[in-house]
Design a protein around this motif. Structure first.
Motif, PDB file in Angstrom:
ATOM      1  N   GLN A  54      51.852 -16.236  43.880  1.00 23.88           N
ATOM      2  CA  GLN A  54      52.791 -16.950  43.499  1.00 23.88           C
ATOM      3  C   GLN A  54      53.137 -17.112  41.878  1.00 23.88           C
ATOM      4  OE1 GLN A  54      52.289 -20.480  45.890  1.00 23.88           O
ATOM      5  NE2 GLN A  54      52.314 -19.524  47.851  1.00 23.88           N
ATOM      6  N   GLY A  55      52.308 -16.765  41.164  1.00 20.75           N
ATOM      7  CA  GLY A  55      52.330 -16.676  39.895  1.00 20.75           C
ATOM      8  C   GLY A  55      51.903 -18.187  39.202  1.00 20.75           C
ATOM      9  N   LYS A  56      51.066 -18.540  40.003  1.00 27.39           N
ATOM     10  CA  LYS A  56      50.525 -20.103  39.533  1.00 27.39           C
ATOM     11  C   LYS A  56      48.898 -20.090  39.322  1.00 27.39           C
ATOM     12  CE  LYS A  56      53.878 -22.643  42.300  1.00 27.39           C
ATOM     13  NZ  LYS A  56      54.674 -22.789  41.365  1.00 27.39           N
ATOM     14  N   LYS A  84      47.994 -25.682  33.166  1.00 27.60           N
ATOM     15  CA  LYS A  84      48.384 -24.852  34.274  1.00 27.60           C
ATOM     16  C   LYS A  84      49.399 -23.722  33.668  1.00 27.60           C
ATOM     17  CE  LYS A  84      48.263 -28.186  37.873  1.00 27.60           C
ATOM     18  NZ  LYS A  84      48.700 -29.191  38.824  1.00 27.60           N
ATOM     19  N   VAL A  85      49.397 -22.527  34.349  1.00 29.74           N
ATOM     20  CA  VAL A  85      50.248 -21.619  33.955  1.00 29.74           C
ATOM     21  C   VAL A  85      51.094 -21.259  34.993  1.00 29.74           C
ATOM     22  CG1 VAL A  85      50.238 -18.976  33.086  1.00 29.74           C
ATOM     23  CG2 VAL A  85      48.458 -20.692  32.239  1.00 29.74           C
ATOM     24  N   ASP A  86      52.482 -21.152  34.889  1.00 28.16           N
ATOM     25  CA  ASP A  86      53.374 -20.796  36.213  1.00 28.16           C
ATOM     26  C   ASP A  86      54.367 -19.840  35.635  1.00 28.16           C
ATOM     27  OD1 ASP A  86      54.934 -20.913  38.237  1.00 28.16           O
ATOM     28  OD2 ASP A  86      55.491 -23.091  38.150  1.00 28.16           O
ATOM     29  N   PHE A  87      54.312 -18.519  36.110  1.00 25.59           N
ATOM     30  CA  PHE A  87      55.357 -17.730  35.736  1.00 25.59           C
ATOM     31  C   PHE A  87      55.769 -17.116  37.049  1.00 25.59           C
ATOM     32  CE2 PHE A  87      50.737 -15.958  35.578  1.00 25.59           C
ATOM     33  CZ  PHE A  87      50.773 -15.232  36.641  1.00 25.59           C
ATOM     34  N   ASP A  88      56.971 -16.423  36.592  1.00 20.18           N
ATOM     35  CA  ASP A  88      57.621 -15.847  37.563  1.00 20.18           C
ATOM     36  C   ASP A  88      57.322 -14.513  38.069  1.00 20.18           C
ATOM     37  OD1 ASP A  88      59.886 -14.838  38.956  1.00 20.18           O
ATOM     38  OD2 ASP A  88      61.346 -14.663  37.604  1.00 20.18           O
ATOM     39  N   THR A  89      56.762 -14.104  39.048  1.00 17.79           N
ATOM     40  CA  THR A  89      56.393 -12.964  39.681  1.00 17.79           C
ATOM     41  C   THR A  89      57.392 -11.957  40.137  1.00 17.79           C
ATOM     42  OG1 THR A  89      56.111 -13.941  41.969  1.00 17.79           O
ATOM     43  CG2 THR A  89      54.486 -13.909  40.435  1.00 17.79           C
ATOM     44  N   ASP A  90      58.556 -12.237  40.333  1.00 11.53           N
ATOM     45  CA  ASP A  90      59.630 -11.126  40.346  1.00 11.53           C
ATOM     46  C   ASP A  90      59.768 -10.191  39.311  1.00 11.53           C
ATOM     47  OD1 ASP A  90      60.475 -12.856  42.550  1.00 11.53           O
ATOM     48  OD2 ASP A  90      62.164 -14.183  41.387  1.00 11.53           O
ATOM     49  N   ASN A  93      56.779  -6.722  34.846  1.00 13.92           N
ATOM     50  CA  ASN A  93      56.985  -5.930  33.565  1.00 13.92           C
ATOM     51  C   ASN A  93      56.804  -6.985  32.400  1.00 13.92           C
ATOM     52  OD1 ASN A  93      56.889  -3.319  34.616  1.00 13.92           O
ATOM     53  ND2 ASN A  93      58.888  -3.538  35.351  1.00 13.92           N
ATOM     54  N   ARG A  94      57.342  -8.143  32.728  1.00 10.18           N
ATOM     55  CA  ARG A  94      57.333  -9.117  31.624  1.00 10.18           C
ATOM     56  C   ARG A  94      57.266 -10.633  32.044  1.00 10.18           C
ATOM     57  NH1 ARG A  94      60.569  -8.645  26.953  1.00 10.18           N
ATOM     58  NH2 ARG A  94      61.632  -6.840  27.929  1.00 10.18           N
ATOM     59  N   ILE A  95      56.398 -11.178  31.123  1.00  9.87           N
ATOM     60  CA  ILE A  95      56.092 -12.688  31.297  1.00  9.87           C
ATOM     61  C   ILE A  95      57.409 -13.398  31.128  1.00  9.87           C
ATOM     62  CG2 ILE A  95      54.980 -14.621  30.456  1.00  9.87           C
ATOM     63  CD1 ILE A  95      52.631 -12.790  29.670  1.00  9.87           C
ATOM     64  N   GLN A  96      57.572 -14.123  32.448  1.00  7.75           N
ATOM     65  CA  GLN A  96      58.812 -15.147  32.297  1.00  7.75           C
ATOM     66  C   GLN A  96      58.002 -16.315  32.717  1.00  7.75           C
ATOM     67  OE1 GLN A  96      62.143 -15.076  31.049  1.00  7.75           O
ATOM     68  NE2 GLN A  96      61.764 -17.331  31.349  1.00  7.75           N
ATOM     69  N   LEU A  97      57.848 -17.340  31.762  1.00  6.47           N
ATOM     70  CA  LEU A  97      57.290 -18.787  32.245  1.00  6.47           C
ATOM     71  C   LEU A  97      58.308 -19.478  33.036  1.00  6.47           C
ATOM     72  CD1 LEU A  97      55.290 -19.715  28.723  1.00  6.47           C
ATOM     73  CD2 LEU A  97      54.197 -18.790  30.828  1.00  6.47           C
ATOM     74  N   GLN A  98      57.578 -20.372  33.888  1.00  3.67           N
ATOM     75  CA  GLN A  98      58.586 -21.168  34.621  1.00  3.67           C
ATOM     76  C   GLN A  98      58.363 -22.560  34.165  1.00  3.67           C
ATOM     77  OE1 GLN A  98      60.516 -19.339  36.419  1.00  3.67           O
ATOM     78  NE2 GLN A  98      60.132 -19.748  38.628  1.00  3.67           N
ATOM     79  N   GLN A  99      57.325 -22.758  33.539  1.00  7.09           N
ATOM     80  CA  GLN A  99      57.456 -24.121  32.804  1.00  7.09           C
ATOM     81  C   GLN A  99      56.458 -23.892  31.432  1.00  7.09           C
ATOM     82  OE1 GLN A  99      54.888 -26.217  35.374  1.00  7.09           O
ATOM     83  NE2 GLN A  99      53.089 -25.824  34.300  1.00  7.09           N
ATOM     84  N   GLU A 253      57.367 -22.786  24.435  1.00  7.74           N
ATOM     85  CA  GLU A 253      58.790 -22.965  25.449  1.00  7.74           C
ATOM     86  C   GLU A 253      58.835 -21.668  26.397  1.00  7.74           C
ATOM     87  OE1 GLU A 253      60.351 -25.742  25.666  1.00  7.74           O
ATOM     88  OE2 GLU A 253      59.590 -26.818  23.995  1.00  7.74           O
ATOM     89  N   THR A 254      59.569 -21.722  27.343  1.00  4.63           N
ATOM     90  CA  THR A 254      59.825 -20.976  28.328  1.00  4.63           C
ATOM     91  C   THR A 254      60.829 -19.826  27.737  1.00  4.63           C
ATOM     92  OG1 THR A 254      61.755 -22.088  29.336  1.00  4.63           O
ATOM     93  CG2 THR A 254      59.664 -22.450  30.461  1.00  4.63           C
ATOM     94  N   SER A 255      61.596 -20.351  26.794  1.00  4.81           N
ATOM     95  CA  SER A 255      62.697 -19.432  26.306  1.00  4.81           C
ATOM     96  C   SER A 255      62.270 -18.727  24.921  1.00  4.81           C
ATOM     97  CB  SER A 255      63.928 -20.344  25.797  1.00  4.81           C
ATOM     98  OG  SER A 255      63.429 -21.316  24.840  1.00  4.81           O
ATOM     99  N   SER A 256      60.947 -18.767  24.786  1.00  4.17           N
ATOM    100  CA  SER A 256      60.464 -18.273  23.297  1.00  4.17           C
ATOM    101  C   SER A 256      60.745 -17.023  23.216  1.00  4.17           C
ATOM    102  CB  SER A 256      58.937 -18.710  23.225  1.00  4.17           C
ATOM    103  OG  SER A 256      58.310 -18.021  22.184  1.00  4.17           O
ATOM    104  N   ARG A 257      61.221 -16.485  21.873  1.00  6.30           N
ATOM    105  CA  ARG A 257      61.268 -15.107  21.920  1.00  6.30           C
ATOM    106  C   ARG A 257      60.082 -14.312  21.533  1.00  6.30           C
ATOM    107  NH1 ARG A 257      63.223 -16.651  16.424  1.00  6.30           N
ATOM    108  NH2 ARG A 257      61.624 -16.311  14.825  1.00  6.30           N
ATOM    109  N   LEU A 258      58.941 -14.996  21.401  1.00  2.00           N
ATOM    110  CA  LEU A 258      57.720 -14.312  21.469  1.00  2.00           C
ATOM    111  C   LEU A 258      57.389 -13.542  22.989  1.00  2.00           C
ATOM    112  CD1 LEU A 258      55.121 -13.456  19.942  1.00  2.00           C
ATOM    113  CD2 LEU A 258      54.067 -15.631  20.546  1.00  2.00           C
ATOM    114  N   LEU A 259      57.860 -14.059  24.069  1.00  4.15           N
ATOM    115  CA  LEU A 259      57.738 -13.832  25.314  1.00  4.15           C
ATOM    116  C   LEU A 259      58.228 -12.554  25.435  1.00  4.15           C
ATOM    117  CD1 LEU A 259      57.583 -17.067  27.314  1.00  4.15           C
ATOM    118  CD2 LEU A 259      55.600 -15.553  26.731  1.00  4.15           C
ATOM    119  N   LYS A 260      59.544 -12.517  24.880  1.00  5.22           N
ATOM    120  CA  LYS A 260      60.525 -11.197  24.993  1.00  5.22           C
ATOM    121  C   LYS A 260      59.706  -9.957  24.546  1.00  5.22           C
ATOM    122  CE  LYS A 260      64.434 -14.197  24.785  1.00  5.22           C
ATOM    123  NZ  LYS A 260      65.874 -14.647  24.424  1.00  5.22           N
ATOM    124  N   GLN A 261      58.800 -10.015  23.529  1.00  8.86           N
ATOM    125  CA  GLN A 261      58.224  -8.839  22.879  1.00  8.86           C
ATOM    126  C   GLN A 261      57.178  -8.248  23.795  1.00  8.86           C
ATOM    127  OE1 GLN A 261      56.926 -10.469  18.878  1.00  8.86           O
ATOM    128  NE2 GLN A 261      59.015 -11.395  18.610  1.00  8.86           N
TER     129      GLN A 261
END
Length: 264
Positions: A54-56, A84-90, A93-99, A253-261
Motif C-alpha cells: 500500500q506504499g507504507k 514513516k514513509v508513505d508513497f503513492d503506488t499507482d 515509475n516515480r516516487i510520489q510522497l503522500q506525506q 515536501e511532497t511537492s519537492s522538485r527533487l522528487l521529479k528528477q
C-alpha cells in the motif's frame, strides 16, 4: 544535494512487492550510484508486511562506510533513519510522497578524504577560474585569479585550517591560510568563529575578516534549499583532529522538485 538524490532513489526499491528481498533491492540501487562502497546495509521496517504493497513503510535505516561519490568525495560513515514513509503506488515509475518525508542523517568526513576531494579535477577546474571583484576600485572590473594546492586540516576545539595558493599573471604567488572555528546559527547557517587569515604570513585586517565571515555565512545557508521543497537543520557539528562529524534533520515536501528528477 547529490547524496540526498542517491538516498531518495533507493526508496524506489521499496516500490517492488517482493517481500523479504526489498532491503536488498534498495541497497543495490543505492550502492550502484556510488563509485565505490566498502560497506552498506539497508533495513526496512514494514510490519505488517502488507502495508508495503500500500506504499507504507514504518521506518528505513541506512548505514554505510567508505562511500565514494562521483566527485571523488568519500564519506567515511553514513547513517540515515527515516520516520514513516508513505508513497503513492499507482505510479511505480516515480516516487510520489503522500506525506512529507522526514529523516535524521549523520555523516563523518575524514581529513584525508576531504583533501583527496580537493585535489579532484572538478575542484581544480573551479579553482582555476575564480573571478574576484577588484578591491578598492569603483568600476565593475574584475580580476582573474588562479587558486591551487588547496588543503584542509581539522584541528582540536572545533577549529579548522584551510590553505590555498593564489596566483596572478606577473605577480609572485601568495600563500593564503585561514584558521577558524566553525559554528551553527539557528540550525541553518554555518558561521566562522574567531577567524584569522594570513597572506604570506601577514595577518589580514579585521575589516576584511568581517567581510569574509559574512560572505561565508551567506554561501552556507541551508535556507536556500527551501525553494526546492527541502528543509534542513544542522543538529550537531563536531570538529576534532582528523575528522568532521555532522548530524542533520531533513524534511522533504511532497511537492519537492527533487522528487521529479527520480524515476525508474
Amino acid at each position: 544535494m547529490e547524496l540526498l538524490t542517491i538516498l531518495l532513489s533507493g526508496l524506489l526499491g521499496l516500490l517492488s512487492p517482493v517481500g523479504g528481498v526489498v532491503e536488498r533491492i534498495a541497497e543495490n540501487i543505492i550502492r550502484s550510484q556510488f563509485q565505490q562502497v566498502e560497506q552498506l546495509r539497508v533495513r526496512v521496517d514494514n510490519v505488517p508486511t502488507h502495508q508495503l504493497l500500500q506504499g507504507k513503510v514504518q521506518r528505513v535505516r541506512i548505514a554505510g562506510r567508505s562511500l565514494q561519490l562521483r566527485q571523488n568525495m568519500t564519506i567515511a560513515v553514513l547513517e540515515v533513519e527515516t520516520d514513516k514513509v508513505d508513497f503513492d503506488t499507482d505510479n511505480l515509475n516515480r516516487i510520489q510522497l503522500q506525506q512529507p518525508l522526514e529523516a535524521g542523517v549523520s555523516v563523518v568526513l575524514t581529513e584525508q578524504d576531504v583533501n583527496q576531494a580537493l585535489q579532484s579535477d572538478a575542484v581544480a577546474s573551479w579553482l582555476l577560474n575564480v573571478t574576484v571583484g577588484t578591491l578598492g576600485r569603483r568600476t565593475e572590473q574584475s580580476q582573474q585569479f588562479n587558486f591551487s594546492q588547496p588543503k584542509i586540516h581539522f584541528l582540536a576545539n572545533q577549529r579548522l585550517r584551510f590553505q590555498v595558493q593564489l596566483t596572478e599573471d606577473g605577480v609572485e604567488p601568495l600563500q593564503i591560510t585561514v584558521e577558524s572555528g566553525l559554528g551553527i546559527v539557528s540550525g541553518s547557517q554555518l558561521q566562522l568563529i574567531a577567524p584569522i587569515v594570513w597572506v604570506n604570513e601577514e595577518q589580514v585586517p579585521e575589516q576584511i575578516l568581517n567581510a569574509i565571515a559574512t560572505n561565508f555565512s551567506q554561501q552556507f545557508d541551508l535556507r536556500s534549499l527551501q525553494s526546492a521543497g527541502i528543509q534542513a537543520r544542522i543538529l550537531q557539528l563536531n570538529i576534532s583532529p582528523q575528522k568532521l562529524e555532522i548530524a542533520a534533520f531533513l524534511h522533504l515536501e511532497t511537492s519537492s522538485r527533487l522528487l521529479k528528477q527520480l524515476q525508474l
